[in-house]
Motif scaffolding. Structure first.
Motif, PDB file in Angstrom:
ATOM      1  N   ARG A  13       0.819  -1.160  -0.136  1.00 19.94           N
ATOM      2  CA  ARG A  13       0.055   0.030  -0.070  1.00 19.94           C
ATOM      3  C   ARG A  13       0.892   1.145   0.141  1.00 19.94           C
ATOM      4  NH1 ARG A  13      -4.751  -0.329   3.900  1.00 19.94           N
ATOM      5  NH2 ARG A  13      -5.472  -1.796   2.255  1.00 19.94           N
ATOM      6  N   LEU A  14       0.522   2.052  -1.140  1.00 24.48           N
ATOM      7  CA  LEU A  14       1.392   3.456  -1.074  1.00 24.48           C
ATOM      8  C   LEU A  14       0.712   4.437  -0.734  1.00 24.48           C
ATOM      9  CD1 LEU A  14       3.709   4.082  -4.211  1.00 24.48           C
ATOM     10  CD2 LEU A  14       1.651   6.161  -3.203  1.00 24.48           C
ATOM     11  N   TYR A  15       1.421   5.402   0.145  1.00 27.52           N
ATOM     12  CA  TYR A  15       0.820   6.717   0.672  1.00 27.52           C
ATOM     13  C   TYR A  15       1.664   7.663   0.514  1.00 27.52           C
ATOM     14  CZ  TYR A  15      -1.124   3.186   4.122  1.00 27.52           C
ATOM     15  OH  TYR A  15      -1.528   1.981   4.813  1.00 27.52           O
ATOM     16  N   ARG A  16       1.033   8.721  -0.256  1.00 28.12           N
ATOM     17  CA  ARG A  16       1.694  10.257  -0.264  1.00 28.12           C
ATOM     18  C   ARG A  16       1.243  11.121   0.760  1.00 28.12           C
ATOM     19  NH1 ARG A  16       4.760  10.498  -5.145  1.00 28.12           N
ATOM     20  NH2 ARG A  16       4.705  12.818  -5.263  1.00 28.12           N
ATOM     21  N   GLY A  71      11.384   7.886  -0.166  1.00 25.40           N
ATOM     22  CA  GLY A  71      10.650   6.897  -0.100  1.00 25.40           C
ATOM     23  C   GLY A  71      10.958   5.960   1.280  1.00 25.40           C
ATOM     24  N   CYS A 103       6.523   9.473   0.543  1.00 26.38           N
ATOM     25  CA  CYS A 103       5.927   8.257  -0.043  1.00 26.38           C
ATOM     26  C   CYS A 103       6.245   7.206   0.922  1.00 26.38           C
ATOM     27  CB  CYS A 103       6.253   7.788  -1.447  1.00 26.38           C
ATOM     28  SG  CYS A 103       5.257   6.660  -2.264  1.00 26.38           S
ATOM     29  N   VAL A 140       5.438   3.130   1.583  1.00 26.93           N
ATOM     30  CA  VAL A 140       5.070   1.905   1.150  1.00 26.93           C
ATOM     31  C   VAL A 140       5.071   0.823   1.944  1.00 26.93           C
ATOM     32  CG1 VAL A 140       5.241   0.192  -0.836  1.00 26.93           C
ATOM     33  CG2 VAL A 140       6.002   2.580  -1.382  1.00 26.93           C
ATOM     34  N   VAL A 176      10.121  -1.752  -5.397  1.00 26.53           N
ATOM     35  CA  VAL A 176      10.039  -0.259  -5.098  1.00 26.53           C
ATOM     36  C   VAL A 176      11.090   0.624  -5.870  1.00 26.53           C
ATOM     37  CG1 VAL A 176      10.063   1.493  -3.390  1.00 26.53           C
ATOM     38  CG2 VAL A 176       8.579  -0.488  -3.138  1.00 26.53           C
ATOM     39  N   LEU A 196       6.494   5.034  -9.522  1.00 28.59           N
ATOM     40  CA  LEU A 196       5.763   5.053  -8.148  1.00 28.59           C
ATOM     41  C   LEU A 196       6.011   6.605  -7.575  1.00 28.59           C
ATOM     42  CD1 LEU A 196       6.796   1.902  -6.573  1.00 28.59           C
ATOM     43  CD2 LEU A 196       4.449   2.561  -7.620  1.00 28.59           C
TER      44      LEU A 196
END
Length: 340
Positions: free
Chosen positions: A67-70, A81, A112, A114, A140, A147
């Motif tokens: 799950r990727l969050y910015r 990252g 970001c 992950v 990644v 990404l």
């Protein structure tokens, strides 16, 4: 040991009154159910973020869910990252269990994040979790541009069992088996499955994670005692820590993992690695995922986020600048989710 923080005392009193059994008294499926059920009582409402979406990386046991969050307030530019590995004794936890932690870190670090949903023991014992974590880091790094991540500012981090995995990934990156990382955030990590630290003898009752709980987790994750001396299971047993990326090591006084974490930080420093060691003498293991009950969780995550920002600034060679911490959203109960 120093006295427990009043928040921790109140939480432990509520747990005793509720008659919650220790994890080691439960079957793995029951322990997972209990761990998941505690989330609503222990974690604050989810922060809004600029983006949250689910991904998958190819792994040796099949696709590894990510799950990727910015962070809130970030733009489309490539961000530093953080690959985040959740805790839970290699047996518990998933993307949902650490959703609040990852959202908060994404915003305070302006990054970001992950998160990795690695395979769990006992169904998948060592080294399955590590294999999935390694596959996630490789993915990644390889897909950083797509990404929206700056591959030169990539860190690994995690709490408890996740801190164990993050420490091993940093070692593998140093040795060329994985992409090298710029920082490692080890949050009350398990670094020696031999359970030799003196805090195992001190922390034996009245807290959620005791020496007996760690024995339960380790017996399921590494059922063959011979596995536990492998540095990929016990990074404290690596022949050398020299050349590793800078580290933040968080420890808590009322935690059976306390002494091994502090010893790992001291050894990193002895072997030439820049270390920030943060010791919370009055706190318990797992406090970062207990933000509704333990007030220190949010400022501690803010400290972790600022440590990440400073490490990334140093890695990029950016000039010193004075800027304020990113303000958190006022509507803590609202989320901005874009799942693709």
């Amino acid at each position: 040991m120093p006295a427990l923080h009043p928040d921790a005392q109140a939480l432990l009193r509520a747990m005793r009154e509720a008659g919650r059994p220790p994890f080691e008294a439960l079957l793995p499926a029951e322990a997972r159910e209990a761990y998941g059920a505690s989330r609503a009582a222990l974690q604050p409402p989810l922060d809004a973020v600029a983006l949250a979406r689910d991904l998958a990386a190819p792994g040796p046991g099949g696709p590894v869910r990510l799950r990727l969050y910015r962070g809130l307030g970030t733009g489309p530019e490539p961000l530093p990252g953080l690959l985040y590995l959740h805790g839970g004794g290699w047996m518990l936890g998933d993307l949902a269990s650490h959703d609040w932690v990852c959202r908060r870190l994404a915003t305070v670090a302006r990054a970001c994040v992950v998160a990795v949903d690695y395979r769990l023991a006992p169904e998948h014992p060592f080294p399955a979790a590590l294999e999935d974590a390694a596959a996630a880091l490789a993915f990644v790094a390889a897909e950083a541009g797509a990404l929206g991540i700056d591959p030169s500012r990539l860190a690994v981090g995690g709490d408890s069992a996740g801190g164990n995995l993050a420490a091993v990934l940093a070692l593998m990156g140093r040795d060329g088996h994985l992409p090298a990382t710029a920082f490692q955030a080890l949050l009350y990590p398990a670094v020696d499955l031999g359970m030799t630290g003196e805090s195992y003898a001190r922390v034996t009752r009245d807290v959620p994670i005791t020496a007996a709980t760690m024995r339960y987790f380790i017996d399921h994750y590494a059922p063959d005692p011979g596995m536990r001396s492998d540095w990929r299971a016990s990074p404290a047993r690596a022949p050398s820590l020299a050349g590793l990326p800078p580290a933040l090591v968080l420890t808590c006084g009322h935690d059976p993992l306390c002494d091994e974490g502090r010893a790992y930080a001291a050894r990193l420093e002895r072997e030439g690695v820049p270390v920030t060691a943060l010791h919370l003498g009055d706190q318990i293991h797992g406090m970062l995922t207990m933000g509704r009950a333990i007030g220190a969780a949010a400022p501690t995550l803010a400290f972790v986020g600022q440590a990440l920002r400073e490490a990334w600034r140093t890695a990029s060679g950016a000039p010193v600048s004075v800027d304020s911490p990113t303000p958190l959203p006022e509507d803590q109960g609202q989320t901005t989710n874009s799942r693709q």
